[in-house]
Enzyme design. Structure first.
Site, PDB file in Angstrom:
ATOM      1  N   CYS A  92     -12.400 -10.384 -10.057  1.00 40.79           N
ATOM      2  CA  CYS A  92     -13.402 -10.899 -11.031  1.00 40.79           C
ATOM      3  C   CYS A  92     -14.206  -9.525 -11.696  1.00 40.79           C
ATOM      4  O   CYS A  92     -14.355  -8.539 -10.758  1.00 40.79           O
ATOM      5  CB  CYS A  92     -14.355 -11.875 -10.534  1.00 40.79           C
ATOM      6  SG  CYS A  92     -13.626 -13.242  -9.911  1.00 40.79           S
ATOM      7  N   ARG A  98      -8.307  -4.524 -13.568  1.00 44.86           N
ATOM      8  CA  ARG A  98      -8.554  -5.175 -12.335  1.00 44.86           C
ATOM      9  C   ARG A  98      -7.775  -6.317 -11.695  1.00 44.86           C
ATOM     10  O   ARG A  98      -7.753  -6.644 -10.436  1.00 44.86           O
ATOM     11  CB  ARG A  98     -10.154  -5.402 -12.044  1.00 44.86           C
ATOM     12  CG  ARG A  98     -10.941  -4.085 -12.381  1.00 44.86           C
ATOM     13  CD  ARG A  98     -12.387  -4.347 -12.525  1.00 44.86           C
ATOM     14  NE  ARG A  98     -13.065  -5.164 -11.447  1.00 44.86           N
ATOM     15  CZ  ARG A  98     -13.424  -4.621 -10.147  1.00 44.86           C
ATOM     16  NH1 ARG A  98     -13.927  -3.424 -10.335  1.00 44.86           N
ATOM     17  NH2 ARG A  98     -13.853  -5.468  -9.367  1.00 44.86           N
ATOM     18  N   TRP A 147     -10.901 -14.143 -11.365  1.00 46.58           N
ATOM     19  CA  TRP A 147      -9.423 -13.994 -10.292  1.00 46.58           C
ATOM     20  C   TRP A 147      -9.543 -15.168  -9.284  1.00 46.58           C
ATOM     21  O   TRP A 147     -10.522 -15.105  -8.766  1.00 46.58           O
ATOM     22  CB  TRP A 147      -9.463 -12.679  -9.666  1.00 46.58           C
ATOM     23  CG  TRP A 147      -8.085 -12.343  -9.279  1.00 46.58           C
ATOM     24  CD1 TRP A 147      -6.815 -12.037  -9.779  1.00 46.58           C
ATOM     25  CD2 TRP A 147      -7.838 -12.271  -7.772  1.00 46.58           C
ATOM     26  NE1 TRP A 147      -5.945 -11.664  -9.087  1.00 46.58           N
ATOM     27  CE2 TRP A 147      -6.460 -11.838  -7.474  1.00 46.58           C
ATOM     28  CE3 TRP A 147      -8.407 -12.481  -6.716  1.00 46.58           C
ATOM     29  CZ2 TRP A 147      -5.892 -11.832  -6.504  1.00 46.58           C
ATOM     30  CZ3 TRP A 147      -7.693 -12.727  -5.518  1.00 46.58           C
ATOM     31  CH2 TRP A 147      -6.478 -11.933  -5.411  1.00 46.58           C
ATOM     32  N   ASN A 172     -19.246 -13.008  -9.424  1.00 43.88           N
ATOM     33  CA  ASN A 172     -18.017 -12.258  -8.512  1.00 43.88           C
ATOM     34  C   ASN A 172     -18.453 -12.525  -7.159  1.00 43.88           C
ATOM     35  O   ASN A 172     -19.642 -12.521  -6.666  1.00 43.88           O
ATOM     36  CB  ASN A 172     -18.015 -10.905  -8.730  1.00 43.88           C
ATOM     37  CG  ASN A 172     -17.324 -10.428 -10.291  1.00 43.88           C
ATOM     38  OD1 ASN A 172     -17.226 -11.181 -10.912  1.00 43.88           O
ATOM     39  ND2 ASN A 172     -17.770  -9.266 -10.344  1.00 43.88           N
ATOM     40  N   GLY A 173     -17.489 -12.699  -6.325  1.00 44.36           N
ATOM     41  CA  GLY A 173     -17.815 -12.812  -4.886  1.00 44.36           C
ATOM     42  C   GLY A 173     -17.288 -14.141  -4.395  1.00 44.36           C
ATOM     43  O   GLY A 173     -16.538 -14.945  -5.430  1.00 44.36           O
ATOM     44  N   GLU A 196       4.412   4.046   2.554  1.00 39.93           N
ATOM     45  CA  GLU A 196       3.626   4.226   1.136  1.00 39.93           C
ATOM     46  C   GLU A 196       4.766   3.965   0.122  1.00 39.93           C
ATOM     47  O   GLU A 196       4.436   3.098  -1.014  1.00 39.93           O
ATOM     48  CB  GLU A 196       2.865   5.359   1.017  1.00 39.93           C
ATOM     49  CG  GLU A 196       2.336   5.672  -0.495  1.00 39.93           C
ATOM     50  CD  GLU A 196       1.216   4.394  -0.839  1.00 39.93           C
ATOM     51  OE1 GLU A 196       0.971   3.639  -0.007  1.00 39.93           O
ATOM     52  OE2 GLU A 196       0.832   4.601  -2.256  1.00 39.93           O
ATOM     53  N   LYS A 225       4.670   0.802  -2.505  1.00 37.50           N
ATOM     54  CA  LYS A 225       4.718   0.916  -3.995  1.00 37.50           C
ATOM     55  C   LYS A 225       6.005   0.140  -4.647  1.00 37.50           C
ATOM     56  O   LYS A 225       5.763  -0.527  -5.646  1.00 37.50           O
ATOM     57  CB  LYS A 225       5.057   2.514  -4.378  1.00 37.50           C
ATOM     58  CG  LYS A 225       3.814   3.506  -4.311  1.00 37.50           C
ATOM     59  CD  LYS A 225       2.994   3.222  -5.507  1.00 37.50           C
ATOM     60  CE  LYS A 225       1.733   2.478  -5.009  1.00 37.50           C
ATOM     61  NZ  LYS A 225       0.705   3.016  -4.136  1.00 37.50           N
ATOM     62  N   GLU A 243       5.279  -3.501  -4.670  1.00 38.58           N
ATOM     63  CA  GLU A 243       3.985  -3.884  -5.446  1.00 38.58           C
ATOM     64  C   GLU A 243       4.375  -4.081  -7.065  1.00 38.58           C
ATOM     65  O   GLU A 243       3.968  -4.941  -7.521  1.00 38.58           O
ATOM     66  CB  GLU A 243       2.962  -2.595  -5.390  1.00 38.58           C
ATOM     67  CG  GLU A 243       1.640  -3.046  -5.281  1.00 38.58           C
ATOM     68  CD  GLU A 243       0.773  -1.879  -5.030  1.00 38.58           C
ATOM     69  OE1 GLU A 243       1.228  -0.927  -4.997  1.00 38.58           O
ATOM     70  OE2 GLU A 243      -0.520  -1.933  -5.197  1.00 38.58           O
ATOM     71  N   HIS A 281      17.105   0.014  16.768  1.00 42.10           N
ATOM     72  CA  HIS A 281      16.341  -0.898  17.335  1.00 42.10           C
ATOM     73  C   HIS A 281      16.231  -2.514  16.854  1.00 42.10           C
ATOM     74  O   HIS A 281      15.697  -3.218  17.093  1.00 42.10           O
ATOM     75  CB  HIS A 281      14.996  -0.702  18.003  1.00 42.10           C
ATOM     76  CG  HIS A 281      15.009   0.637  18.801  1.00 42.10           C
ATOM     77  ND1 HIS A 281      15.619   0.527  20.184  1.00 42.10           N
ATOM     78  CD2 HIS A 281      14.748   1.932  18.797  1.00 42.10           C
ATOM     79  CE1 HIS A 281      15.683   1.630  20.643  1.00 42.10           C
ATOM     80  NE2 HIS A 281      15.299   2.599  19.921  1.00 42.10           N
ATOM     81  N   LYS A 303      -6.778  -4.619  -8.818  1.00 44.03           N
ATOM     82  CA  LYS A 303      -7.281  -3.264  -8.652  1.00 44.03           C
ATOM     83  C   LYS A 303      -8.165  -3.187  -7.319  1.00 44.03           C
ATOM     84  O   LYS A 303      -8.029  -2.179  -6.477  1.00 44.03           O
ATOM     85  CB  LYS A 303      -7.561  -2.452  -9.865  1.00 44.03           C
ATOM     86  CG  LYS A 303      -7.890  -1.149  -9.589  1.00 44.03           C
ATOM     87  CD  LYS A 303      -6.641  -0.287  -9.361  1.00 44.03           C
ATOM     88  CE  LYS A 303      -6.676   1.236  -8.923  1.00 44.03           C
ATOM     89  NZ  LYS A 303      -5.511   1.800  -8.402  1.00 44.03           N
TER      90      LYS A 303
HETATM   91  C1  AGP Z   1      -2.391   0.414  -3.820  1.00 47.74           C
HETATM   92  O1  AGP Z   1      -1.316   0.384  -4.409  1.00 47.74           O
HETATM   93  C2  AGP Z   1      -2.996  -0.851  -3.460  1.00 47.74           C
HETATM   94  N1  AGP Z   1      -3.077  -1.545  -4.777  1.00 47.74           N
HETATM   95  C3  AGP Z   1      -3.695  -1.255  -2.459  1.00 47.74           C
HETATM   96  O2  AGP Z   1      -3.271  -1.356  -1.185  1.00 47.74           O
HETATM   97  C4  AGP Z   1      -5.120  -0.433  -2.284  1.00 47.74           C
HETATM   98  O3  AGP Z   1      -4.812   0.707  -1.855  1.00 47.74           O
HETATM   99  C5  AGP Z   1      -5.989  -1.280  -1.347  1.00 47.74           C
HETATM  100  O4  AGP Z   1      -6.186  -2.464  -1.998  1.00 47.74           O
HETATM  101  C6  AGP Z   1      -7.239  -0.354  -0.924  1.00 47.74           C
HETATM  102  O5  AGP Z   1      -7.957  -0.056  -1.966  1.00 47.74           O
HETATM  103  P1  AGP Z   1      -9.124   0.942  -1.773  1.00 47.74           P
HETATM  104  O6  AGP Z   1      -8.355   2.338  -1.764  1.00 47.74           O
HETATM  105  O7  AGP Z   1      -9.743   0.837  -3.323  1.00 47.74           O
HETATM  106  O8  AGP Z   1      -9.872   0.660  -0.731  1.00 47.74           O
END
Ligand code: AGP
Length: 609
Positions: free
Chosen positions: A2, A27, A75, A99-100, A482, A486, A489, A505, A604
């Site tokens: 949010c 976001r 959101w 928010n929250g 990572e 990516k 995601e 394994h 985000k």
């Molecule tokens: C990264 O591509 C992601 N969107 C996600 O894993 C992100 O790294 C994670 O939510 C942590 O966010 P931060 O680094 O703002 O704490």
């Protein structure tokens, strides 16, 4: 997640609110709304599901103009994405955005229903609107009613409120979710993220946990959780001058991938001497105590967690300090054994990730030598609450998929490894070698970025794939993780990463001609071991794609399956090999036609649990 924007001015503030919401779009959200106070002092509320553009077109049909207002992108947490659940929520003559998460919303809702309040949404936010209204009916004092309501809330919130009885005042509060007050000239604003307000100001007051505030045209009054008047300093936002546009790039993610040489330069600026690191940047207290650290715990989420996993190889390998790395959502809810003289490191791009912040607060209760935040946002909660801080200077990262934030975190962590090494009378030659390697990184990354045309062609091969395996060894195993994160995601292809030695394994059973296997194969001491693992894949008809060092002969591999990177010092190779994996996921997402910068279901900044 949010987003909140609010403004009070002598002009129409609706364009400020809408521009603020647009700047928060990255976001992630599912609906949006505004509540504006026009000159007749009867609040106008307009809400819409979908993008901010839908809200704009709803505003064209139902104009809402005024000098005071609040706006929100939602959101969904409680109640599906729908117009009736979108904020602002109203009660009597007030409107509120939030928010929250309010954890005791059910009990409060039952009580308010008994008092005769009628709910028109499934949200926890509407509970707050009715709660303030109920206290206001009792007291007739809006500030007192707002405070009484805040005292009854359990959970996390950033709130903004307007009331028809006080048409020249904006109320706000924060507990567990970020909120800033922006200072203009004869006008004032608030937002959940300073980025939302950079079109009108670059001066911000960051509210602390438990603060609440009253904004008028002339300024703001702030009180802490006990109701004591407090001052919060007005700070200039350091990235205000940076362009938040995509510029020549098709997506923010691509722009941010290409910004990495500059972001790393900025992160290193002022931190390196000729053959040593300048540990004073950590603060005098930290500098003096680096040599006392005997254990390290690293806590983070998602991509930031992967940066921590790479750092474990560096810290244990070079400095010999035992280092444990854990995802914050697990760490915060278990009993953690903390040996004497342990440093807790939290890593976060945003500095507002709920689990990481909770882990820091849990650790702050005791047991640790100190806490250190590695973060990209100087004014964030994480930075303000940690004992020590190490800022990455990646600049605003808008794409949901983290790219330049990750590589600058790696740079900060290698810098920290070097600082730890330097603080011991250990291997000063290694200190100098790390410094030299760090200095080379921007240039090496620029060379890796030149692989884009080859990676674009490679990405075509993923058009009909549903699964991918990523393999790596040593510090390149977290880089493989990572790469897999990516890809899933932004292209929605199921991807898993394995330490290559684990292949036989279990995961080898998955390998056939429909399974691309992406391997990270730099020229290091584990290359021969990795090659044996790759032979196992080749023998089973797997489609092998290898990122390897240009100086190594790729026996048996076809050139179109192997992409070459410059030869580099082992210590920085994880940073370099990240680049083609980012680029691969970006181009596969283009082939798949997904929303690269705003992938489905993701936000985000994850400011709720
Ligand atoms: C990264 O591509 C992601 N969107 C996600 O894993 C992100 O790294 C994670 O939510 C942590 O966010 P931060 O680094 O703002 O704490």
């Amino acid at each position: 997640m949010c987003g909140i924007v609010g403004a009070i001015a002598q002009r129409n503030i609706t364009p400020i609110l809408l521009e603020g919401l647009r700047r928060l779009e990255y976001r992630g959200y599912d609906s949006a709304g505004v509540a504006v106070m026009p000159s007749d002092h009867h609040i106008l509320r307009v809400r819409a599901t979908g993008k901010v553009a839908e809200l704009e077109s709803a505003l064209t049909d139902n104009p809402a103009n005024g000098h005071l207002g609040i706006a929100h992108t939602r959101w969904a947490t409680h109640g599906k994405p729908a117009e009736h659940n979108a904020h602002p929520h109203v009660s009597d003559r007030l409107a509120i955005v939030h928010n929250g998460i309010i954890e005791n919303h059910s009990a409060l809702r039952s009580r308010l229903v008994e008092q005769g309040f009628v709910f028109s949404s499934e949200t926890d936010t509407e509970v707050i609107a009715h709660l303030v209204a109920w206290h206001y009916r009792l007291t007739g004092d809006l500030l007192a009613a707002f405070r009484a309501a805040l005292n009854e809330l359990h959970g996390a919130y950033a709130l903004a409120l307007v009331h028809e009885d006080e048409p020249d005042t904006l109320y706000c509060a924060r507990m567990g979710s970020p909120l800033v007050i922006g200072e203009g000239s004869g006008e004032n604003y608030l937002a959940s993220d300073p980025l939302a307000l950079l079109q009108v100001t670059d001066r911000f007051r960051y509210l602390e946990e438990g603060d609440h505030a009253r904004l008028t045209l002339d300024g703001c009054e702030i009180w802490d959780a006990r109701g004591e008047a407090v001052q919060r300093p007005a700070l200039r936002y350091e990235h205000a001058a940076l362009s938040l546009d995509k510029g020549e790039y098709r997506h923010y993610m691509l722009k941010e991938i290409f910004e990495q040489p500059g972001a790393i330069n900025d992160t290193l600026a002022g931190t390196l001497g000729t053959d040593h690191v300048l540990t004073a940047i950590l603060g005098p207290d930290a500098e003096a105590r680096l040599g006392n650290i005997e254990h390290i715990h690293i806590v983070a989420c998602g991509t930031s967690y992967h940066a921590g996993l790479v750092a474990r190889y560096w810290i244990e390998g070079q400095v010999g300090i035992p280092c444990q790395v854990e995802v914050a959502s697990e760490y915060r809810y278990r009993t953690v054994a903390v040996p004497a003289n342990t440093l807790l490191i939290t890593i976060s791009q945003s500095g507002e990730t709920a689990d990481t912040l909770a882990a820091l607060r849990f650790a702050a209760k005791g047991g640790y030598l100190a806490t250190l935040a590695i973060c990209n946002v100087a004014g964030s909660s994480l930075v303000r609450e940690a004992d020590w801080r190490l800022l990455t200077h990646a600049g605003p990262e808008i794409g949901v998929a983290s790219t330049k934030a990750f590589t600058t975190q790696l740079v900060a962590l290698l810098w920290l490894t070097t600082a730890l090494l330097q603080s011991r009378s250990g291997n000063q030659a290694q200190v100098a070698a790390n410094v030299a390697a760090l200095r080379q990184l921007p240039e090496l990354i620029s060379r890796a970025l030149e692989l884009e045309p080859q990676i674009t062609r490679l990405a075509e091969r993923f058009a009909n794939k549903h699964h991918t395996l990523f393999l790596g060894r040593g510090p390149h195993y977290p880089i493989a993780m990572e790469g897999a994160l990516k890809l899933k995601e932004i292209s929605y292809i199921h991807a898993e990463a394995y330490a290559a030695g684990e292949l036989k394994h279990g995961p080898l059973a998955l390998v056939d001609e429909n399974m691309p296997v992406v391997s990270v194969a730099p020229s290091d001491s584990l290359l021969e071991k990795l090659r044996s693992n790759l032979e196992e894949v080749r023998a089973r008809g797997g489609e092998l794609i290898t990122f390897a060092c240009e100086s190594i002969d790729q026996e048996g591999a076809s050139p179109q399956d192997t992409l070459s990177l410059p030869e580099v010092a082992d210590v920085i190779s994880p940073v370099l090999y990240t680049i083609p994996l980012q680029m691969l996921s970006y181009h596969v997402a283009l082939v798949k036609g997904t929303d690269v910068d705003k992938p489905r279901n993701l936000a985000k900044s994850v400011t709720v649990e």
